[in-house]
Design a protein around this motif. Structure first.
Motif, PDB file in Angstrom:
ATOM      1  N   ALA A  48       0.710 -12.020   0.094  1.00 18.27           N
ATOM      2  CA  ALA A  48      -0.712 -11.706  -0.060  1.00 18.27           C
ATOM      3  C   ALA A  48      -1.312 -11.191   1.246  1.00 18.27           C
ATOM      4  CB  ALA A  48      -1.468 -12.941  -0.550  1.00 18.27           C
ATOM      5  N   VAL A  49      -0.970 -11.806   2.359  1.00 18.28           N
ATOM      6  CA  VAL A  49      -1.488 -11.365   3.660  1.00 18.28           C
ATOM      7  C   VAL A  49      -0.957  -9.972   3.999  1.00 18.28           C
ATOM      8  CG1 VAL A  49      -1.437 -11.811   6.151  1.00 18.28           C
ATOM      9  CG2 VAL A  49      -1.883 -13.683   4.550  1.00 18.28           C
ATOM     10  N   ALA A  50       0.323  -9.749   3.786  1.00 19.66           N
ATOM     11  CA  ALA A  50       0.919  -8.439   4.076  1.00 19.66           C
ATOM     12  C   ALA A  50       0.289  -7.357   3.209  1.00 19.66           C
ATOM     13  CB  ALA A  50       2.426  -8.486   3.855  1.00 19.66           C
ATOM     14  N   GLU A  51       0.127  -7.622   1.928  1.00 22.70           N
ATOM     15  CA  GLU A  51      -0.474  -6.625   1.039  1.00 22.70           C
ATOM     16  C   GLU A  51      -1.901  -6.309   1.457  1.00 22.70           C
ATOM     17  OE1 GLU A  51       0.043  -8.343  -2.849  1.00 22.70           O
ATOM     18  OE2 GLU A  51       2.023  -7.430  -3.089  1.00 22.70           O
ATOM     19  N   HIS A  52      -2.648  -7.313   1.854  1.00 18.77           N
ATOM     20  CA  HIS A  52      -4.031  -7.092   2.287  1.00 18.77           C
ATOM     21  C   HIS A  52      -4.091  -6.211   3.531  1.00 18.77           C
ATOM     22  CE1 HIS A  52      -8.231  -7.828   3.236  1.00 18.77           C
ATOM     23  NE2 HIS A  52      -7.837  -8.145   4.461  1.00 18.77           N
ATOM     24  N   LYS A  83      -2.340  -2.368   2.944  1.00 11.47           N
ATOM     25  CA  LYS A  83      -2.666  -1.551   1.775  1.00 11.47           C
ATOM     26  C   LYS A  83      -3.138  -0.151   2.154  1.00 11.47           C
ATOM     27  CE  LYS A  83      -7.266  -3.521   1.255  1.00 11.47           C
ATOM     28  NZ  LYS A  83      -8.045  -4.441   0.445  1.00 11.47           N
ATOM     29  N   ASN A  84      -3.581   0.056   3.373  1.00 16.00           N
ATOM     30  CA  ASN A  84      -4.036   1.379   3.819  1.00 16.00           C
ATOM     31  C   ASN A  84      -2.935   2.207   4.456  1.00 16.00           C
ATOM     32  OD1 ASN A  84      -6.675   0.889   2.953  1.00 16.00           O
ATOM     33  ND2 ASN A  84      -7.133  -0.208   4.833  1.00 16.00           N
ATOM     34  N   PHE A  85      -1.691   1.768   4.343  1.00 18.36           N
ATOM     35  CA  PHE A  85      -0.551   2.474   4.904  1.00 18.36           C
ATOM     36  C   PHE A  85       0.345   2.955   3.767  1.00 18.36           C
ATOM     37  CE2 PHE A  85      -1.953  -0.361   8.230  1.00 18.36           C
ATOM     38  CZ  PHE A  85      -1.925   0.446   9.356  1.00 18.36           C
ATOM     39  N   PRO A  86       0.064   4.146   3.211  1.00 22.38           N
ATOM     40  CA  PRO A  86       0.825   4.602   2.041  1.00 22.38           C
ATOM     41  C   PRO A  86       2.311   4.805   2.311  1.00 22.38           C
ATOM     42  CG  PRO A  86      -0.582   6.345   2.896  1.00 22.38           C
ATOM     43  CD  PRO A  86      -0.922   5.093   3.636  1.00 22.38           C
ATOM     44  N   LEU A  87       2.690   5.029   3.551  1.00 13.78           N
ATOM     45  CA  LEU A  87       4.104   5.239   3.861  1.00 13.78           C
ATOM     46  C   LEU A  87       4.931   3.980   3.638  1.00 13.78           C
ATOM     47  CD1 LEU A  87       3.890   7.413   7.079  1.00 13.78           C
ATOM     48  CD2 LEU A  87       4.415   8.143   4.760  1.00 13.78           C
ATOM     49  N   LEU A  88       4.279   2.836   3.585  1.00 11.93           N
ATOM     50  CA  LEU A  88       4.986   1.582   3.383  1.00 11.93           C
ATOM     51  C   LEU A  88       5.269   1.310   1.916  1.00 11.93           C
ATOM     52  CD1 LEU A  88       3.171  -0.669   5.984  1.00 11.93           C
ATOM     53  CD2 LEU A  88       5.363   0.468   6.219  1.00 11.93           C
TER      54      LEU A  88
END
Length: 124
Positions: free
Chosen positions: A108-112, A115-120
């Motif tokens: 949950a922390v990583a996704e939050h 989320k603004n890094f589309p390359l990931l």
């Protein structure tokens, strides 16, 4: 769990120098230099810059902008032994001590935060 201890040598170098030894081949280094020089407006200044200066500036920017999250358990002697060898894990880092988290919390922390890094590959 660190599967290959060699990873820590690369991580140490990236944190300390902004570079992982051997990550770029000669052509890629030349491409970095030519792209950096192309962004310089003055022809006179562009010709005066040597490759080592441009690469030094590039790796300094990498060092300033790299953000890495790594989790290591403080139990046992492995953390102590690792930071003795890889001093930048302490000297060039911020350490946040946390109690044990469930995997869903990490996710949950990583996704939050990413989320603004589309390359990931994150998708809403």
């Amino acid at each position: 769990q660190i599967l290959k201890e060699e990873f820590l040598y690369d991580l140490d170098s990236l944190i300390k120098n902004g570079e992982v030894h051997g990550i770029f081949n000669k052509e890629e280094y030349e491409n970095i230099v030519s792209q950096a020089k192309a962004k310089i407006a003055s022809d006179e200044l562009r010709t005066q810059l040597n490759s080592s200066f441009v690469l030094s500036e590039f790796f300094q920017k990498v060092k300033e902008n790299v953000h890495i999250c790594i989790e290591m358990s403080p139990t046992g002697s492995s953390l102590r032994e690792r930071v003795k060898v890889h001093k930048s894990l302490i000297n060039c880092s911020n350490i946040i001590w946390m109690e044990e988290w469930p995997n869903t919390g990490f996710k949950a922390v990583a996704e939050h935060h990413f989320k603004n890094f589309p390359l990931l590959g994150y998708k809403d």
